[in-house]
Scaffold this motif. Structure first.
Motif, PDB file in Angstrom:
ATOM      1  N   TYR A  97       1.065  -1.190   0.078  1.00  0.00           N
ATOM      2  CA  TYR A  97      -0.137  -0.058  -0.076  1.00  0.00           C
ATOM      3  C   TYR A  97       0.921   1.245  -0.203  1.00  0.00           C
ATOM      4  N   ILE A  98       1.999   1.250   0.740  1.00  0.00           N
ATOM      5  CA  ILE A  98       2.771   2.435   1.023  1.00  0.00           C
ATOM      6  C   ILE A  98       3.677   2.650  -0.342  1.00  0.00           C
ATOM      7  N   SER A  99       4.401   1.368  -0.724  1.00  0.00           N
ATOM      8  CA  SER A  99       5.040   1.890  -1.810  1.00  0.00           C
ATOM      9  C   SER A  99       4.277   2.015  -3.203  1.00  0.00           C
ATOM     10  N   ASN A 100       3.178   1.544  -3.165  1.00  0.00           N
ATOM     11  CA  ASN A 100       2.264   1.956  -4.379  1.00  0.00           C
ATOM     12  C   ASN A 100       2.004   3.349  -4.595  1.00  0.00           C
ATOM     13  N   ALA A 101       1.561   3.747  -3.272  1.00  0.00           N
ATOM     14  CA  ALA A 101       1.280   5.337  -3.258  1.00  0.00           C
ATOM     15  C   ALA A 101       2.653   6.161  -3.445  1.00  0.00           C
ATOM     16  N   THR A 145      -6.627  15.118  -3.199  1.00  0.00           N
ATOM     17  CA  THR A 145      -5.126  15.159  -3.838  1.00  0.00           C
ATOM     18  C   THR A 145      -4.393  14.101  -2.815  1.00  0.00           C
ATOM     19  N   LEU A 146      -3.453  13.431  -3.554  1.00  0.00           N
ATOM     20  CA  LEU A 146      -2.640  12.556  -2.672  1.00  0.00           C
ATOM     21  C   LEU A 146      -1.035  13.288  -2.524  1.00  0.00           C
ATOM     22  N   TYR A 147      -0.752  13.426  -1.279  1.00  0.00           N
ATOM     23  CA  TYR A 147       0.289  13.914  -0.435  1.00  0.00           C
ATOM     24  C   TYR A 147       1.344  12.881  -0.387  1.00  0.00           C
ATOM     25  N   VAL A 148       2.495  12.968  -1.047  1.00  0.00           N
ATOM     26  CA  VAL A 148       3.600  12.020  -0.760  1.00  0.00           C
ATOM     27  C   VAL A 148       4.820  12.762  -0.123  1.00  0.00           C
ATOM     28  N   VAL A 149       4.799  12.288   1.337  1.00  0.00           N
ATOM     29  CA  VAL A 149       5.750  13.234   2.076  1.00  0.00           C
ATOM     30  C   VAL A 149       6.787  12.463   2.625  1.00  0.00           C
ATOM     31  N   ALA A 165      -5.528  12.079   0.827  1.00  0.00           N
ATOM     32  CA  ALA A 165      -4.678  10.927   0.858  1.00  0.00           C
ATOM     33  C   ALA A 165      -3.381  11.356   1.095  1.00  0.00           C
ATOM     34  N   VAL A 166      -2.797  10.935   2.118  1.00  0.00           N
ATOM     35  CA  VAL A 166      -1.464  11.017   2.618  1.00  0.00           C
ATOM     36  C   VAL A 166      -0.497   9.835   2.617  1.00  0.00           C
ATOM     37  N   VAL A 167       0.522   9.812   2.135  1.00  0.00           N
ATOM     38  CA  VAL A 167       1.255   8.719   2.604  1.00  0.00           C
ATOM     39  C   VAL A 167       2.809   9.053   2.964  1.00  0.00           C
ATOM     40  N   LEU A 185      -4.603   7.434   4.924  1.00  0.00           N
ATOM     41  CA  LEU A 185      -3.436   7.609   5.924  1.00  0.00           C
ATOM     42  C   LEU A 185      -2.425   6.513   5.784  1.00  0.00           C
ATOM     43  N   LEU A 186      -1.459   6.668   5.261  1.00  0.00           N
ATOM     44  CA  LEU A 186      -0.343   5.567   5.211  1.00  0.00           C
ATOM     45  C   LEU A 186       0.969   5.930   5.543  1.00  0.00           C
ATOM     46  N   SER A 187       1.439   5.194   6.482  1.00  0.00           N
ATOM     47  CA  SER A 187       2.763   5.853   7.259  1.00  0.00           C
ATOM     48  C   SER A 187       3.818   4.481   7.285  1.00  0.00           C
ATOM     49  N   GLU A 188       5.104   4.999   6.917  1.00  0.00           N
ATOM     50  CA  GLU A 188       5.998   4.048   7.142  1.00  0.00           C
ATOM     51  C   GLU A 188       6.497   4.011   8.539  1.00  0.00           C
TER      52      GLU A 188
END
Length: 297
Positions: A97-101, A145-149, A165-167, A185-188
């Motif tokens: 899920y995280i790497s795809n986003a 919007t997807l935020y890739v942070v 959407a936030v990763v 919400l996706l977090s490493e």
């Protein structure tokens, strides 16, 4: 009566919400469970003065490992404390899920194959890449919007956000007294939700066409503060899960790899027809794509 069964014909009694862990559940006192599941792959422990109402199930591989520290009220004890082994399939997929986003590029519409699922609770039409920590609203987030942070994300106190959407490579923090509806919400790292926070819709069982409205997946811990309202949420954490006291939750479904703590004086309820997931798959305790509703004697 109607129950859900999976493709192998195994009956699962709860289809509306649950808290499941590959470790153990440590649940405290004065909680109310309405058609709700608790599952601990090691065991489940609860304190006293809980109401385990009709349709609720407390499951573990061996029901003899069940621990309760005082008197509790059951609708039907013999059929509510059961021996069973449930899978927690989303935990193996959090990395994906995280790497795809994160693969989405600046300005790209990420609701494409290989990034985010297409059947989200809101359309995602743009991607913004940020290579630093982010405090919102100092950095204003826009809907859809997807935020890739590459950093930490903080939604500061008294926020209201929806359709985001936030990763993030670091933790995602929702400070207290906020409102979040329709979000991914996706977090490493970890996800922290502050106290007096409302996450999800007031009518979670129907608000998004019978699907979850909020998705939270973390490689580290996930925690939910006290006095919160948590509705129509799918949670996955590869570490510990904590839910503090005086919580109201309907259609809250969580899978955790580690110890799970459920504090006191809270009410957990179910969506009668279950909730579908844009991410999936769900355990047999919920309605999933390979399950059908059948009649059994």
């Amino acid at each position: 009566s109607a129950v859900a069964v999976n493709g192998a014909g195994v009956e699962f009694p709860c289809i509306g919400g649950g808290i499941l862990t590959l470790d153990y559940i440590d649940a405290q006192s004065n909680n109310v469970y309405n058609s709700y599941c608790l599952y601990g792959d090691d065991h489940v422990s609860i304190q006293s003065d809980n109401d385990i109402n009709e349709g609720s199930i407390i499951a573990m591989p061996d029901e003899n490992d069940y621990q309760q520290q005082g008197n509790n009220d059951y609708f039907d004890y013999e059929n509510q404390i059961i021996s069973d082994t449930w899978t927690l399939p989303s935990l193996d997929l959090i990395d994906d899920y995280i790497s795809n986003a994160q693969a989405a590029q600046n300005g790209q519409a990420p609701a494409q194959p290989g990034n985010l699922p297409a059947n989200l609770p809101f359309p995602v039409t743009n991607t913004v890449v940020i290579n630093s920590d982010v405090d919102v609203p100092d950095y204003p987030f826009q809907q859809n919007t997807l935020y890739v942070v590459d950093g930490k994300v903080v939604l500061k106190k008294d926020y209201t956000h929806q359709n985001i959407a936030v990763v993030a490579t670091k933790e995602i923090v929702l400070e207290s007294d906020g409102v979040l509806r329709n979000a991914i919400l996706l977090s490493e790292d970890k996800i922290e939700v502050g106290s007096y926070t409302t996450v999800g819709q007031a009518n979670p069982c129907t608000a998004n066409g019978g699907d979850f409205g909020v998705y939270m997946f973390a490689q580290d811990n996930a925690s939910f503060g006290s006095n919160g309202v948590y509705n129509g949420i799918q949670v996955g954490t590869n570490q510990e899960l904590q839910i503090q006291a005086d919580t109201s939750a309907t259609g809250f479904y969580a899978e955790a790899a580690g110890r799970t703590y459920v504090a006191s004086s809270s009410t957990y309820g179910a969506c009668e027809n279950g909730l579908g997931s844009a991410f999936g798959p769900l355990t047999g305790a919920m309605i999933a794509g390979d399950m059908t509703l059948v009649l059994v004697d």
